[in-house]
Design an enzyme around this catalytic site. Structure first.
Site, PDB file in Angstrom:
ATOM      1  N   THR A  95       0.858  -1.185   0.000  1.00  0.00           N
ATOM      2  CA  THR A  95       0.000   0.000   0.000  1.00  0.00           C
ATOM      3  C   THR A  95       0.891   1.229   0.000  1.00  0.00           C
ATOM      4  O   THR A  95       1.539   1.545   1.004  1.00  0.00           O
ATOM      5  CB  THR A  95      -0.928   0.018   1.224  1.00  0.00           C
ATOM      6  OG1 THR A  95      -1.698  -1.186   1.243  1.00  0.00           O
ATOM      7  CG2 THR A  95      -1.862   1.210   1.173  1.00  0.00           C
ATOM      8  N   LYS A 171      -6.853   1.225  -3.628  1.00  0.00           N
ATOM      9  CA  LYS A 171      -6.481   0.648  -2.335  1.00  0.00           C
ATOM     10  C   LYS A 171      -6.623   1.677  -1.218  1.00  0.00           C
ATOM     11  O   LYS A 171      -7.200   1.377  -0.153  1.00  0.00           O
ATOM     12  CB  LYS A 171      -5.043   0.122  -2.391  1.00  0.00           C
ATOM     13  CG  LYS A 171      -4.472  -0.330  -1.054  1.00  0.00           C
ATOM     14  CD  LYS A 171      -5.253  -1.470  -0.427  1.00  0.00           C
ATOM     15  CE  LYS A 171      -4.578  -1.930   0.863  1.00  0.00           C
ATOM     16  NZ  LYS A 171      -5.377  -2.947   1.566  1.00  0.00           N
ATOM     17  N   LYS A 240      -0.480   5.458   8.306  1.00  0.00           N
ATOM     18  CA  LYS A 240       0.313   5.826   7.129  1.00  0.00           C
ATOM     19  C   LYS A 240      -0.542   5.809   5.875  1.00  0.00           C
ATOM     20  O   LYS A 240      -0.468   6.730   5.035  1.00  0.00           O
ATOM     21  CB  LYS A 240       1.499   4.863   7.009  1.00  0.00           C
ATOM     22  CG  LYS A 240       2.355   5.016   5.757  1.00  0.00           C
ATOM     23  CD  LYS A 240       1.929   4.095   4.607  1.00  0.00           C
ATOM     24  CE  LYS A 240       1.969   2.632   4.970  1.00  0.00           C
ATOM     25  NZ  LYS A 240       1.586   1.782   3.802  1.00  0.00           N
TER      26      LYS A 240
END
Length: 295
Positions: A95, A171, A240
């Protein structure tokens, strides 16, 4: 097929196991060699560096924690990009920011190799069962070649075109939707609790009726019971991801106030040193603010 796999956390190790079960030759690298023990016992080969791992590989999978780690194993001092065979395909499951994918795809193109973005949805147990949902984007020929491999690790592949960053946008968007669902359930279940209604009874009702879906059933169970185990991804890791989402939103001039809320809740959880829980544990911020926290 000769495959290299770099990054053997809970997700990476499970994906690599399914590739190995598919009868392929697998070479692995991870910063901590002990995490490769099960794969080595199952027949995988060990490499001392990322570059060594890819020497004979036709396809390279990476599943690492963030953009910096991906750049390090790809283009860093011991990165694998210079060691790739011509025409080799790098499948990035991490990711990361869409622009990181675009920059790495350009670096691959300069060396006559291919980069395909392939972020995944699913917890480690889904990875073990080869039940991940996969998003792809990038070079069409590369995607066609890796499709049989993706069928070994997931239950469905959805393609988002030739812009290699597109799958990364999807995503990040998906993690945002998950975060919003967790926050919403935390608020609803906490309101029920403050009115002397069982959190689990409310979860059961809604997931049997209006919200009968895997996300509400699986994450909702964690939130209702306030038991955030087992750990799929940590609060710091998904914080994050939401930061990357907000960066993309700012660049695209898309206001995302709910994204800010999820990021703030994750930030509070990380700042308080709450560790070793699934990222859904940020729901505890809602209970804590209401004076009923069990986290």
């Amino acid at each position: 097929m000769n495959i290299a796999f770099i990054g053997l956390g809970n997700m990476g190790e499970a994906i690599a196991q399914n590739l190995l079960k598919g009868g392929h030759v697998l070479t692995v690298f991870n910063r901590t060699k002990e995490k490769a023990d099960a794969l080595l016992q199952a027949g995988a080969q060990w490499a001392a560096t990322p570059a060594e791992a890819v020497e004979r590989a036709e396809v390279i999978f990476t599943m690492v924690s963030d953009d910096g780690a991906l750049r390090d194993v790809t283009t860093g001092e011991f990165g694998f990009l210079p060691a790739l065979l011509e025409g080799a395909i790098h499948v990035s499951c991490s990711t990361i920011a869409p622009d990181t994918s675009r920059q790495l795809a350009e670096a691959h193109q300069q060396r006559n190799t291919v980069y395909v973005a392939c972020p995944v949805f699913g917890k480690p147990e889904a990875a073990q069962a080869a039940k991940l949902w996969l998003c792809t984007s990038g070079n069409e020929a590369g995607k066609a070649k890796i499709k049989p491999l993706l069928e070994l690790i997931g239950q469905g592949v959805y393609d988002f075109g030739e812009d290699v960053g597109a799958a990364n946008v999807v995503k990040l968007s998906g993690n945002f939707l998950l975060g919003c669902a967790i926050e919403a359930m935390a608020e609803a279940f906490t309101l029920a609790e403050k009115n002397n209604i069982s959190r689990t009874a409310v979860w059961t009702f809604f997931t049997d009726t209006l919200f009968n879906s895997p996300v509400y059933k699986n994450y909702g169970k964690l939130v209702a019971e306030e038991v955030y185990q087992p750990v799929g991804a940590t609060p710091a890791l998904i914080r994050k991801d939401i930061r990357l989402l907000l960066d993309e939103a700012q660049k695209a001039l898309v206001p995302m106030p709910f994204g800010q809320i999820v990021h703030q809740q994750l930030t509070a959880t990380v700042a308080k040193g709450v560790k070793d829980i699934d990222w859904a544990g940020f729901a505890g911020e809602v209970s804590e603010n209401a004076g009923v926290s069990k986290r």
